[in-house]
Scaffold this motif. Sequence first.
Motif, PDB file in Angstrom:
ATOM      1  N   ASP A  22       0.898  -1.216  -0.003  1.00 15.88           N
ATOM      2  CA  ASP A  22       0.208  -0.015  -0.064  1.00 15.88           C
ATOM      3  C   ASP A  22       0.994   1.203   0.124  1.00 15.88           C
ATOM      4  OD1 ASP A  22      -2.102  -1.669   0.061  1.00 15.88           O
ATOM      5  OD2 ASP A  22      -2.558  -1.545   2.195  1.00 15.88           O
ATOM      6  N   ASN A  23       1.986   1.031   0.483  1.00 15.51           N
ATOM      7  CA  ASN A  23       2.917   2.365   0.675  1.00 15.51           C
ATOM      8  C   ASN A  23       3.211   2.612  -0.756  1.00 15.51           C
ATOM      9  OD1 ASN A  23       3.010   3.011   3.466  1.00 15.51           O
ATOM     10  ND2 ASN A  23       4.960   2.062   3.805  1.00 15.51           N
ATOM     11  N   ALA A  24       3.942   1.518  -1.383  1.00 16.25           N
ATOM     12  CA  ALA A  24       4.298   1.557  -2.825  1.00 16.25           C
ATOM     13  C   ALA A  24       3.120   2.014  -3.599  1.00 16.25           C
ATOM     14  CB  ALA A  24       4.805   0.417  -3.124  1.00 16.25           C
ATOM     15  N   LEU A  25       1.867   1.501  -3.623  1.00 22.51           N
ATOM     16  CA  LEU A  25       1.030   1.965  -4.512  1.00 22.51           C
ATOM     17  C   LEU A  25       0.522   3.351  -4.368  1.00 22.51           C
ATOM     18  CD1 LEU A  25      -1.136   1.084  -6.916  1.00 22.51           C
ATOM     19  CD2 LEU A  25      -2.864   0.474  -4.756  1.00 22.51           C
ATOM     20  N   ILE A  26       0.221   3.937  -3.103  1.00 23.47           N
ATOM     21  CA  ILE A  26      -0.378   5.239  -2.858  1.00 23.47           C
ATOM     22  C   ILE A  26       0.905   6.163  -3.261  1.00 23.47           C
ATOM     23  CG2 ILE A  26      -1.243   6.623  -1.028  1.00 23.47           C
ATOM     24  CD1 ILE A  26      -3.223   4.175  -2.048  1.00 23.47           C
ATOM     25  N   ASN A  27       2.051   5.815  -2.541  1.00 21.80           N
ATOM     26  CA  ASN A  27       2.979   6.715  -2.943  1.00 21.80           C
ATOM     27  C   ASN A  27       3.217   6.867  -4.574  1.00 21.80           C
ATOM     28  OD1 ASN A  27       5.075   8.536  -2.600  1.00 21.80           O
ATOM     29  ND2 ASN A  27       6.569   7.007  -2.244  1.00 21.80           N
ATOM     30  N   GLY A  28       3.031   5.780  -5.121  1.00 20.24           N
ATOM     31  CA  GLY A  28       3.389   5.609  -6.958  1.00 20.24           C
ATOM     32  C   GLY A  28       2.256   6.653  -7.464  1.00 20.24           C
ATOM     33  N   HIS A  29       0.877   6.472  -7.002  1.00 13.87           N
ATOM     34  CA  HIS A  29      -0.245   6.951  -7.398  1.00 13.87           C
ATOM     35  C   HIS A  29      -0.161   8.501  -7.398  1.00 13.87           C
ATOM     36  CE1 HIS A  29      -4.280   7.387  -9.188  1.00 13.87           C
ATOM     37  NE2 HIS A  29      -4.243   8.402  -8.423  1.00 13.87           N
TER      38      HIS A  29
END
Lengths: 281, 160
Positions: A22-29
């Motif tokens: 979730d850190n990776a996805l939300i930061n990426g988004h």
Amino acid sequence: MATDPKDNTTLQLLHFTLQMADNALINGHRLSEWCGHGPVLEQDIALSNIALDHIGQARSLYQYAASICNGINSENRQHLFASTSLNQKISKGEMIDEDDLAYLRDAWDFRNVLLVEQPNTDWAFTVARSFYFDSFNFLFLSVLQNSSDSTIAAIAEKSLKEVNYHLRWSSEWIIRLGDGTTESHQRIQDALNDRWCFTGELFQATDADVAMNAQGVGVDISMIKQQWLEQIQSVLNEATLSLPTGVWMQEGGKQTRHSEHLGYLLAEMQFMQRAYPHMQW
Amino acid sequence: MVNEQDIYQALAAVSDPEVPVLSILDLGIVRQVSINENEVVITITPTYSGCPAMDVIATNIRMVLLSKGIKSIRIENQLSPAWTTDWMSFEGKKKLADYGIAPPTRKAKQSLGLFEEDMVPCPKCGSHNTEMTSAFGATACKSLYRCKSCLEPFEHFKCH
Ligand SMILES: [Zn+2]
């Protein structure tokens, strides 16, 4: 919910994997929101590249999380999430995949830190958020690549090489803005001060962090806090900036309690899959 | 009966969709080929986690093997050990330079300090008087440079 300790370990591994995913996805988004809006072409491209790294890392982690979910017995699997759309799929006995975890969970099932869901605001706020997170991520993955879980170790080893570029990018911008004009100096210092209250949560261990650290799967995050402080302090020194002094820290994201910003982000990111299930292009 | 050499010969025809001058063998992303009783297993490793070319590459591997009459194909994705430009073939580096992209200049194992930059010779005129204009390029694997001798911009396939 599961009571036998082996099941509990599986649940903690799932939560631990989702925290990172979730850190990776939300930061990426968040970073991808700059695509087409960057101040200059090179920086637009830089952020799109960095966003893509994060989303790729999220994909690997969600694939692993989905395989953990699918391995849990069908009765317990019904109680893993509090999101109606995802639970409908699970209750039909269907296997889930990485897309289901990204698109069919509601905000109250996300385990990312509050820091990464904070809005881009302006260039300084984006740089400040990335700087805090990249510095943490680099140290965290450096330890995690020795995880006793071979899948997590492999994802960490792969991701670390990419995070190296991210840390370089955000550190260079801290220096450029801090040691730039009077205005750029003031604005990056304001952004660093404002986002500072979201950094405490990075080092706050959840049940999943504690359990996975005890198994040799995770990281003792309290151990990397000092290194993190030293690393950001040395970049701030070079940038002629000061380490923020605020002591009050906001927390909750890792325990699935989020700021209102995450709801808006998900509404935009998930709209297409919710309105037109399984659509592809 | 198909043998390993036939498979590698077929794979040499699969190119990287983002840098078409390179085959997937030049790139070093094919980690293993194994021929079982009833299927061929190709193990590949992604260059970067978010590389959008990987799905296209997997499809193209299937297509080229199908055209050789191999019907039972499995493609495995392996993350560790993480891909590095050290696995790029000598031939691949030469093809890149001929194509106008400066190839990786050092072993990725010797990592740079946080603010160090690679010294990359210009692929057009050979001058060492060049500077990086952006660490990020049109694809994850490349950065942007400018030659201060011939004044041409160029791409550098970064050491990773
Ligand atoms: Zn030149």
